[in-house]
Design a protein around this motif. Structure first.
Motif, mmCIF file in Angstrom:
data_model
loop_
_atom_site.group_PDB
_atom_site.id
_atom_site.type_symbol
_atom_site.label_atom_id
_atom_site.label_comp_id
_atom_site.label_asym_id
_atom_site.label_seq_id
_atom_site.Cartn_x
_atom_site.Cartn_y
_atom_site.Cartn_z
ATOM 1 N N PRO A 127 0.821 -1.213 0.000
ATOM 2 C CA PRO A 127 0.000 0.000 0.000
ATOM 3 C C PRO A 127 0.854 1.261 0.000
ATOM 4 N N ALA A 128 0.214 2.389 -0.283
ATOM 5 C CA ALA A 128 0.902 3.674 -0.328
ATOM 6 C C ALA A 128 1.630 3.944 0.990
ATOM 7 N N GLY A 129 2.867 4.372 0.881
ATOM 8 C CA GLY A 129 3.667 4.742 2.039
ATOM 9 C C GLY A 129 4.509 3.630 2.611
ATOM 10 N N ALA A 130 4.177 2.379 2.306
ATOM 11 C CA ALA A 130 4.874 1.255 2.937
ATOM 12 C C ALA A 130 6.343 1.188 2.549
ATOM 13 N N THR A 131 6.660 1.589 1.324
ATOM 14 C CA THR A 131 8.052 1.491 0.872
ATOM 15 C C THR A 131 8.826 2.797 1.031
ATOM 16 N N ASP A 132 8.197 3.821 1.566
ATOM 17 C CA ASP A 132 8.887 5.120 1.715
ATOM 18 C C ASP A 132 10.205 5.006 2.486
ATOM 19 N N PRO A 133 10.256 4.224 3.576
ATOM 20 C CA PRO A 133 11.515 4.145 4.328
ATOM 21 C C PRO A 133 12.664 3.467 3.577
ATOM 22 N N LEU A 134 12.378 2.873 2.423
ATOM 23 C CA LEU A 134 13.405 2.130 1.702
ATOM 24 C C LEU A 134 14.194 3.004 0.728
ATOM 25 N N THR A 135 13.805 4.253 0.567
ATOM 26 C CA THR A 135 14.386 5.071 -0.496
ATOM 27 C C THR A 135 15.894 5.256 -0.352
ATOM 28 N N ALA A 136 16.377 5.300 0.878
ATOM 29 C CA ALA A 136 17.816 5.497 1.082
ATOM 30 C C ALA A 136 18.619 4.296 0.605
ATOM 31 N N ALA A 137 17.947 3.153 0.409
ATOM 32 C CA ALA A 137 18.647 1.928 0.016
ATOM 33 C C ALA A 137 18.623 1.685 -1.485
ATOM 34 N N VAL A 138 18.074 2.617 -2.267
ATOM 35 C CA VAL A 138 18.068 2.433 -3.722
ATOM 36 C C VAL A 138 19.510 2.367 -4.213
ATOM 37 N N PRO A 139 19.868 1.325 -4.968
ATOM 38 C CA PRO A 139 21.256 1.175 -5.413
ATOM 39 C C PRO A 139 21.707 2.312 -6.330
ATOM 40 N N PRO A 179 4.428 9.881 -8.726
ATOM 41 C CA PRO A 179 5.199 8.697 -8.360
ATOM 42 C C PRO A 179 5.219 8.500 -6.848
ATOM 43 N N THR A 180 5.368 7.259 -6.434
ATOM 44 C CA THR A 180 5.587 7.006 -5.013
ATOM 45 C C THR A 180 6.968 7.531 -4.638
ATOM 46 N N THR A 181 7.216 7.638 -3.342
ATOM 47 C CA THR A 181 8.526 8.109 -2.891
ATOM 48 C C THR A 181 9.636 7.201 -3.391
ATOM 49 N N LEU A 182 9.390 5.888 -3.343
ATOM 50 C CA LEU A 182 10.384 4.940 -3.831
ATOM 51 C C LEU A 182 10.578 5.085 -5.337
ATOM 52 N N ALA A 183 9.493 5.232 -6.092
ATOM 53 C CA ALA A 183 9.595 5.378 -7.543
ATOM 54 C C ALA A 183 10.370 6.633 -7.913
ATOM 55 N N ALA A 184 10.137 7.725 -7.195
ATOM 56 C CA ALA A 184 10.846 8.971 -7.482
ATOM 57 C C ALA A 184 12.338 8.813 -7.229
ATOM 58 N N ALA A 185 12.691 8.156 -6.126
ATOM 59 C CA ALA A 185 14.108 7.934 -5.812
ATOM 60 C C ALA A 185 14.749 7.018 -6.844
ATOM 61 N N TRP A 186 13.992 6.025 -7.284
ATOM 62 C CA TRP A 186 14.491 5.078 -8.292
ATOM 63 C C TRP A 186 14.783 5.808 -9.600
ATOM 64 N N SER A 187 13.828 6.623 -10.024
ATOM 65 C CA SER A 187 13.975 7.372 -11.264
ATOM 66 C C SER A 187 15.146 8.339 -11.188
ATOM 67 N N ALA A 188 15.338 8.951 -10.019
ATOM 68 C CA ALA A 188 16.447 9.894 -9.846
ATOM 69 C C ALA A 188 17.799 9.215 -10.026
ATOM 70 N N ARG A 189 17.855 7.923 -9.745
ATOM 71 C CA ARG A 189 19.094 7.157 -9.928
ATOM 72 C C ARG A 189 19.207 6.594 -11.350
ATOM 73 N N GLY A 190 18.220 6.867 -12.170
ATOM 74 C CA GLY A 190 18.275 6.407 -13.555
ATOM 75 C C GLY A 190 17.776 4.998 -13.778
ATOM 76 N N GLY A 191 17.095 4.431 -12.787
ATOM 77 C CA GLY A 191 16.610 3.066 -12.924
ATOM 78 C C GLY A 191 15.357 2.979 -13.773
ATOM 79 N N PRO A 192 15.221 1.940 -14.604
ATOM 80 C CA PRO A 192 13.984 1.723 -15.372
ATOM 81 C C PRO A 192 12.796 1.580 -14.426
ATOM 82 N N LEU A 193 11.676 2.214 -14.779
ATOM 83 C CA LEU A 193 10.561 2.317 -13.846
ATOM 84 C C LEU A 193 9.243 2.054 -14.554
ATOM 85 N N LEU A 194 8.421 1.195 -13.945
ATOM 86 C CA LEU A 194 7.043 0.978 -14.372
ATOM 87 C C LEU A 194 6.123 1.265 -13.195
ATOM 88 N N GLY A 195 4.931 1.751 -13.508
ATOM 89 C CA GLY A 195 3.986 2.070 -12.448
ATOM 90 C C GLY A 195 2.669 1.346 -12.606
#
Length: 277
Positions: free
Chosen positions: A191-203, A218-234
């Motif tokens: 659910p929304a918000g559950a993965t927010d604490p994981l953003t610091a661990a994005v490779p 985007p979710t917080t995790l998706a935004a962090a993922w995209s900022a690192r250049g990772g391929p993203l689907l929603g």
């Protein structure tokens, strides 16, 4: 009019009417309508009993994907694999047949982004969508799938799904979910918000993230993922691809207009976001 609809509870947020109506318009199906109905498990049998010959199909969301099964004349192997039906086709001879377009929808969305096969994967969460994700991974993952869970009961269930689907599943506690972000493919089903604490661990060099949420996006995790250049689907990717398959099954017309449906869904989400702001 030939009728179709989406059922569930809550249902007001559903984008399915937007997608299906856009498809009908593009396909010239002027005598087709698609509505939404607030239906819970208790009301489902009565609703099904009242359907007339003008009905061609139903889309089902939570909490009805399993509750619908006893009310049907048969279900596909895909739906049986995870005991979840999200599509009902009502045939001209009166049969009610269940299918699951979430599973091939996940696979199709990944294929569209060039993800045809992975050596391993991680699933964040263990709810109904996670079981569909696992079934999708059975088609494209050649190695182990690690599922990060918060519930022991869910852990046991996901292990059983893995055995049934022929997937090597490793169960890990949610406290270690950050470790899963290093997988070549990560599917977030929480659910929304559950993965927010994981953003610091994005490779630094992430693999592919498929976050099945579409609102908020985007979710917080998706935004962090995209900022690192990772391929993203929603979630919109999943919603559109599974809806394409639903339209084709219900109308008998193929191919359904993927891009038209995607644009309609994106416009509806953008409009909802503007209204909230």
């Amino acid at each position: 009019m030939i009728r179709a609809a989406v059922l569930g509870s809550p249902i007001e947020h559903s984008l399915s009417p937007v997608l299906h109506r856009a498809a009908y318009q593009e396909l010239g199906l002027v005598d087709w309508s698609y509505d939404r109905f607030e239906i819970d498990e208790a009301a489902l049998p009565g609703f099904m009993a009242g359907l007339g010959p003008e009905w061609a199909g139903l889309s089902l969301t939570m909490p009805l994907k399993r509750a619908i099964i006893p009310l049907l004349d048969g279900i596909s192997d895909t739906a049986a694999a995870v005991e979840a039906v999200n599509t009902v086709v009502l045939t001209e001879d009166g049969r009610r047949l269940g299918d699951n377009t979430d599973i091939p929808g996940i696979v199709a969305a990944l294929h569209e982004r060039g993800v045809d096969q992975v050596e391993s994967a991680a699933i964040l969460g263990a709810g109904a969508t996670a079981s569909s994700a696992l079934a999708a991974l059975a088609r494209i993952c050649t190695g182990e799938v690690t599922v990060y869970v918060r519930s022991r009961a869910r852990a046991d269930e996901m292990g059983q799904w893995g055995e049934r689907l022929g997937v090597a599943v490793r169960i890990a506690d949610w406290s270690a979910a950050a470790d899963g972000l290093g997988a070549p493919l990560v599917i977030a089903t929480t659910p929304a918000g559950a993965t927010d604490p994981l953003t610091a661990a994005v490779p630094a060099v992430p693999g592919t993230l498929f976050d099945v949420l579409y609102d908020p996006w985007p979710t917080t995790l998706a935004a962090a993922w995209s900022a690192r250049g990772g391929p993203l689907l929603g979630g919109l990717d999943l919603l559109v691809h599974q809806a394409v398959l639903q339209v084709e099954k219900m109308t008998g017309r193929s191919p359904a207009p993927l891009e038209v449906m995607r644009q309609a869904g994106a416009a509806a989400l953008a409009s909802a976001t503007r209204r909230r702001v």
